[in-house]
Design an enzyme around this catalytic site. Sequence first.
Site, PDB file in Angstrom:
ATOM      1  N   GLY A 415      -8.355   5.281  -2.267  1.00 14.97           N
ATOM      2  CA  GLY A 415      -9.024   4.855  -3.706  1.00 14.97           C
ATOM      3  C   GLY A 415      -8.183   3.806  -4.412  1.00 14.97           C
ATOM      4  N   PRO A 417      -6.495   1.859  -7.459  1.00 13.00           N
ATOM      5  CG  PRO A 417      -4.840   0.251  -7.640  1.00 13.00           C
ATOM      6  CD  PRO A 417      -6.119   0.369  -7.159  1.00 13.00           C
ATOM      7  N   GLY A 418      -5.242   4.005 -10.129  1.00 16.59           N
ATOM      8  CA  GLY A 418      -5.964   4.660 -11.497  1.00 16.59           C
ATOM      9  C   GLY A 418      -6.836   5.582 -11.261  1.00 16.59           C
ATOM     10  CB  VAL A 419      -9.395   6.698  -8.952  1.00 14.12           C
ATOM     11  CG1 VAL A 419     -10.039   5.331  -9.043  1.00 14.12           C
ATOM     12  CG2 VAL A 419      -8.775   6.715  -7.542  1.00 14.12           C
ATOM     13  N   GLY A 420      -6.553   8.755 -10.118  1.00 18.67           N
ATOM     14  CA  GLY A 420      -6.096  10.047 -10.049  1.00 18.67           C
ATOM     15  C   GLY A 420      -5.572  10.432  -8.971  1.00 18.67           C
ATOM     16  CB  THR A 422      -0.089  10.222  -8.332  1.00 21.66           C
ATOM     17  OG1 THR A 422       0.054   9.172  -7.399  1.00 21.66           O
ATOM     18  CG2 THR A 422       1.229  11.038  -8.293  1.00 21.66           C
ATOM     19  CB  SER A 740     -19.215  -7.334   3.810  1.00 20.92           C
ATOM     20  OG  SER A 740     -18.415  -7.790   2.912  1.00 20.92           O
ATOM     21  CE  LYS A 783     -18.704  -4.505   0.197  1.00 16.94           C
ATOM     22  NZ  LYS A 783     -19.183  -5.052   1.523  1.00 16.94           N
TER      23      LYS A 783
END
Length: 833
Positions: A415, A417-420, A422, A740, A783
């Site tokens: 995913g 960065p920053g979505v949790g 770790t 795409s 998207k």
Amino acid sequence: MENENTIEQEDTEDIKEVEENKPSDDIKEEIEEGEEEEIVELPILPVDDLVVFPLMPPVPPFPPHHVALSGKTVMDAVDDAMLNCDRVLCIFQTTSGRSLDTDPNVVKDMTIDELSPIGSQINILRSKKDDDDVLFLAYGRSRVQIEEILHTEPFLKARVRLIKDEETPELLDKSSETSDQDDMEIEALVRSIDEMFQRIVQLSSRYQEEHGLMTKNIDEPGQLADYVAAVLDLKPQEKQQILETVDIPERLNKLTVILAKEVDLHELESKIQSNAQAVINKGQREYFLREQLKAIQTELGEADDLSADIEEMREQLESADLPEKAEKAATKELNRLSKMQSFSPESTVSRNYLDWLLNLPWSVSTEGSIELTKAMEILDEDHYNLTKVKERIVDYLAVQLLKSDMKGPIFCFVGPPGVGKTSLGKSIARAIGRKFVRISLGGMHDEAEIRGHRRTYIGSMPGRIVKGLRQAESNNPVFMLDEIDKLGSDFRGDPAAALLEVLDPEQNNAFTDNYLDVPFDLSNIMFITTANQVHTIPPPLRDRMETIDLPGYTSNEKKQIAKQYLIPRQLTANGITDEQLEISDDAIENVITKYTREAGVRNLERELGTLCRKSARKVAEGETEHSTIGDDEIPKYLGPPKFESEIAGREPDVGVATGLSVTPAGGEILFVEATATYSQTGKSDIKITGQLGDVMQESAQTALTYVKSQSTELKFESDVLQDDIHIHVPAGAIPKDGPSAGITIATAIASIATKRGVNPEIAMTGEMTLRGRVLPIGGIKEKILAAKQAGIKTVIVPQGNEKDFVEIPEDIQDGLNFHFVEHVSEVFSEVFV
């Protein structure tokens, strides 16, 4: 030494008379006079390294003491002794560290507490002055104790009390038996002291044979103790200890302890010298010196006792419950270590290896209790939404509850960065009650970071996997390998190839680190990897992992995360409470839409932290009223908006189409621009700019060819596209690639061919073939999320992606119209104004 020789030359007759034990008549008179009175007034010389024993007159072959001191204070004291005190003064050890040796003026403020309780009364045989130096020959007469200091200037003078030895029967007949227990004890001590002293004289070359013979002529036990202490090369503190002991049995006992230590030291020194003497040469001199140093350190209790360390390691090995191969390797290395010298460089290498081998958790596991309901509560407590991930974790726990010997799964959280990703690993460890270990693989190029270095190299160490296990102190932790998509490779090897064994449940039960060189079972570990994108992970490695997507958050999800997690955390971090600051829902939405543009929540947390810091400053300045930050106050704290709607105010434009893309940071919209220019060569050419990759350039050529073939259907002159075609995608500093954008490029080209504008509120994504078929693509949720955030009203997606909408939350789809297409012609019928 010159001055001392001068004294000896000038007074040869006097010294010879003393050394032959024949005191002069003057000296005898002085002795008799001194013995008549118990209290006398004498000059005092405070020193820190000279102890004079009362051997009167000097006992041959022990000569008089040569004393050399400096300063006017010493001169005045010696002059007073020579003129007024019958050549007699006193020498005392200092306890404060200050003495005439270091400071000639030290006596001016000296007190009785700075002097040892017992000193020596000495008789000066001869003195000589040389500038500020005073040298004299002297011998001890009696022990003395200061009763009162009379004055300190121009020298130290005190009233002292003479101390005589207690009356002790002379041991003239040492074989006679007596019924007195005390006398027997003294006789035993005298014999023991004499025997040890003779042994020391025999072992050491520092003493003459006459020193040992002289003890046979001394009948008084106290005088024997003083003589032995005076002759031996003892520390000043030890000599002072004997001098201060007035009680004769106690003095003999203390001397016995000191002599026993000296005998052991001399025997050890003699043994070292005899062993080394046969083989000593230029190349072995260092070894001999080290052996002497080792012996000295052993006596001082400072030695590195290798045998004790080996014994401790053997006990640790017996209780460690190592596997057979590891135990065999440890036993072999211990046997090697036991044959090494402690100062050998190889012994350090061997110790380090055994330290790693014995301290790994070979059979130590963390016994966590699995409760499915509690585990889900912990996951919900730490993370908002992420339903799919949480259900997969609970599924794993349920299976493990039914089948305890199940091999640990290998998850790969993918995913932006920053979505949790770790923090989710930490929550999983907490939910199942296991230790958590994390290592970052980003930028790692050396294979040895995973497998370790071989012990043949200097400074070799185990790999990061083994280090993590020792850190966790458990053989079944939750082990997170962060940023696995950013591994590198060079001439030192490929870490991704080394991870193939680590992340394969069929092989990792016998993982062998190059440093340990024995297998370690990794099958009980729950491995979790994280990545921002999957396509950079080598296919064999990706095949070993179960990929779980963590898509970006919607605005509503970010809002809930901010309220439940981010704002409370920032309030605590900035030292304020929710009673002092409240941020309204509208303000949070304003920050999300106009001050951040990301898939995760890291920048959102930074902006919320700024709001909290501004409020904390007000509180620190004395404002105590409850503060509420509303939507209209956000610019005052954060400045003007950083992001605006990318389509707001846009008019339909010829040759400009809106597309959708996916980056490692989440979904984005992009604008494809196309224009036709007159061809000076008469040949049609296509120019592509904007850092487009090979795949995207091929999509542009495919789109151009298709649009040219559709001149009749689109009703444009076929020669319109015979000019040069320039296709550009803005944000030229950012590389772009992928298939795409095929239908978006085709739309832009068709727009310039038909001279019809494209609706800016319609975004599209999809790969196209040369025949115009629209193929499904990936990253559909990211998207659509980007389209919603940008203010798009209608989204065109391939028919093949309709099945993916089941996993897209309803709140993302709300407010958007979707058109599912199978052919480019369906796109053209929707987009043109």
